[in-house]
Scaffold this active site. Structure first.
Site, PDB file in Angstrom:
ATOM      1  N   LYS A   1      13.778   2.767 -31.543  1.00 14.10           N
ATOM      2  CA  LYS A   1      15.122   1.931 -31.591  1.00 14.10           C
ATOM      3  C   LYS A   1      14.848   0.575 -31.960  1.00 14.10           C
ATOM      4  CE  LYS A   1      19.541   2.564 -30.367  1.00 14.10           C
ATOM      5  NZ  LYS A   1      20.595   3.245 -30.639  1.00 14.10           N
TER       6      LYS A   1
ATOM      7  N   ASP B   1      18.664   8.062 -31.846  1.00 15.83           N
ATOM      8  CA  ASP B   1      19.809   8.516 -31.714  1.00 15.83           C
ATOM      9  C   ASP B   1      19.992   9.540 -33.083  1.00 15.83           C
ATOM     10  OD1 ASP B   1      19.790   6.008 -32.708  1.00 15.83           O
ATOM     11  OD2 ASP B   1      21.628   5.596 -31.978  1.00 15.83           O
TER      12      ASP B   1
ATOM     13  N   ASP C   1       9.424  12.303 -24.532  1.00 17.36           N
ATOM     14  CA  ASP C   1       9.623  13.430 -23.434  1.00 17.36           C
ATOM     15  C   ASP C   1      10.795  14.115 -23.859  1.00 17.36           C
ATOM     16  OD1 ASP C   1       9.401  14.384 -21.125  1.00 17.36           O
ATOM     17  OD2 ASP C   1      10.032  12.773 -19.901  1.00 17.36           O
TER      18      ASP C   1
ATOM     19  N   TYR D   1       7.102   4.279 -18.830  1.00 19.23           N
ATOM     20  CA  TYR D   1       6.023   5.275 -18.058  1.00 19.23           C
ATOM     21  C   TYR D   1       4.715   4.298 -17.425  1.00 19.23           C
ATOM     22  CZ  TYR D   1       8.821   9.435 -19.349  1.00 19.23           C
ATOM     23  OH  TYR D   1       9.787  10.327 -19.452  1.00 19.23           O
TER      24      TYR D   1
END
Ligand code: NAD
Length: 365
Positions: free
Chosen positions: A191, A225, A249, A124
């Site tokens: 991640k 995930d 988000d 972002y």
């Protein structure tokens, strides 16, 4: 003493929701001195900017704001006001409690977690390279030279910066929230197995902050995930979850889904100096002026504001009244009914009436 607070009504359904929220906040007995400020599309027409300096100045002077949703017209000249406010006031943390109150339609009634999302960095940051731009070609050449990696010619690129400074302060915010709200565990989400220099850095710094500064609070990490998988099977195992911007988000919307939808999802954007309280949902413009949408998400943002100013008894009383109205299931809007066209659904202002009536009878939880 009355608390000076900037009140931004918002647009679309914002003004109706804001009025309901003003009424319940005042009914707690806590005194506020509202500074009403408008921002958004209408202001843009009159003042040439959707976010005039007077709005920012008002919040800077008072330190606190509560805000209704504001529409970001697609294809218009201006960027999201919500993003601009976060930048101007350095509101680096987005706090989104996801609590399933008894009576909401959810498969996960035991959910009670808080998403702490970093607001400025990650994908972002707004550093992007457009397909066909000469800068994109230079970037491709640089990457080929330094990495030996040849990227396709027909690419667009978004850069994902994650800093030590940004990570430290968001992780500290998560731990401070945990302490202040008597919660017990922080989970850092990443991640890192794939993005070693960004998410890997986020994880490393989160571990350091946990070990060195908050050894008494339980800390763990999850790959994003895996977290999503676990949230939709056993969300009750999670407490405070801290994430970089993009995962934050996505996971906060997932969280809103766990607790019965956007009508029940409150939030706050906070920094070291200022805090702005607002619901997760947008301006739902198709329902504008219909006295239809659910004001509870913004009311619960008001509960967060009351806790922030340490009006704990009033916060508990307002939250209990909202919870009781939800539990009874009578004076609730269409989104809280078993079917969306349920004729017994009430309007935005009726929910405020019901919550105010309950506050008079419900003892603080
Ligand atoms: P939205 O959240 O406004 O509405 C999506 C749908 O969710 C609605 O049509 C409605 O069915 C439901 N919904 C939303 N809020 C509800 C409520 N309080 N009670 C009952 N149902 C509710 O999302 P959108 O349509 O994608 O966005 C509309 C506008 O709002 C856009 O311009 C967007 O940029 C803006 N927006 C603003 C904020 C903010 O001000 N913080 C946040 C998100 C979106």
């Amino acid at each position: 003493m009355a608390y000076p607070v900037t009140f931004i009504r918002g647009d679309g359904t914002g003004p109706e929701i804001s009025e309901a929220v003003r009424r319940v906040l005042e009914a707690t007995g806590v005194e506020f001195e509202w500074d009403w400020q408008d921002a958004g599309a209408d202001v843009y027409e009159d003042e040439g900017t959707p976010l005039p300096d007077r709005v920012i100045d008002s919040i800077k002077e008072r330190g606190l704001a509560i805000k209704g949703p504001i529409t970001t017209p697609v294809g218009s000249g201006f960027r999201s006001i919500n993003v601009a406010l976060r930048k101007e006031l350095d509101l680096f943390a987005c706090l989104r409690p996801c609590k399933a109150y008894e009576g909401v339609r959810t498969r996960f009634p035991d959910t009670d977690l808080v998403v702490v999302r970093e607001n400025h960095e990650d994908l972002y940051a707004g550093v992007e390279y457009e397909l066909g731009d000469a800068k994109t070609e230079r970037l491709r050449e640089f990457i080929k030279e330094t990495e030996g990696t040849e990227l396709r010619e027909d690419i667009g690129v978004s850069i994902k910066p994650i800093s030590v400074t940004g990570t430290k302060r968001i992780v500290r915010e998560a731990f401070e929230y945990t302490k202040a709200h008597n919660r017990s565990k922080v989970t850092a989400v990443h991640k890192a197995n794939i993005m070693k220099f960004t998410d890997g850095l986020f994880l490393k710094i989160a571990r350091e902050v946990a070990e060195e500064e908050y050894p008494d609070i339980e800390f763990e990490d999850r790959i994003v995930d895996n977290l999503c998988n676990q949230l939709v099977s056993r969300p009750e195992e999670y407490d405070v979850i801290v994430l970089p911007n993009l995962y934050g988000d996505i996971v906060s919307d997932l969280g809103a889904g766990l607790i019965g939808g956007l009508g029940m999802a409150p939030g706050a954007n906070v920094g070291d100096e200022y805090a702005v309280f607002e619901a997760v949902h947008g301006s739902a413009p198709k329902y504008k002026g219909q006295n239809k949408v659910n004001p509870m998400a913004m009311m619960l943002s008001g509960v967060m504001l009351l806790r922030h100013i340490e009006e704990i008894e009033a916060a508990d009383r307002l939250e209990s009244a909202i919870a009781e109205v939800v539990r009874e299931g009578k004076s609730v809007t269409y989104d809280m009914k078993p079917s969306r066209d349920d004729p017994t659904a009430v309007g935005t202002s009726d929910v405020a009436d019901a919550v105010i009536a309950k506050m008079e009878t419900v003892a603080a939880a």
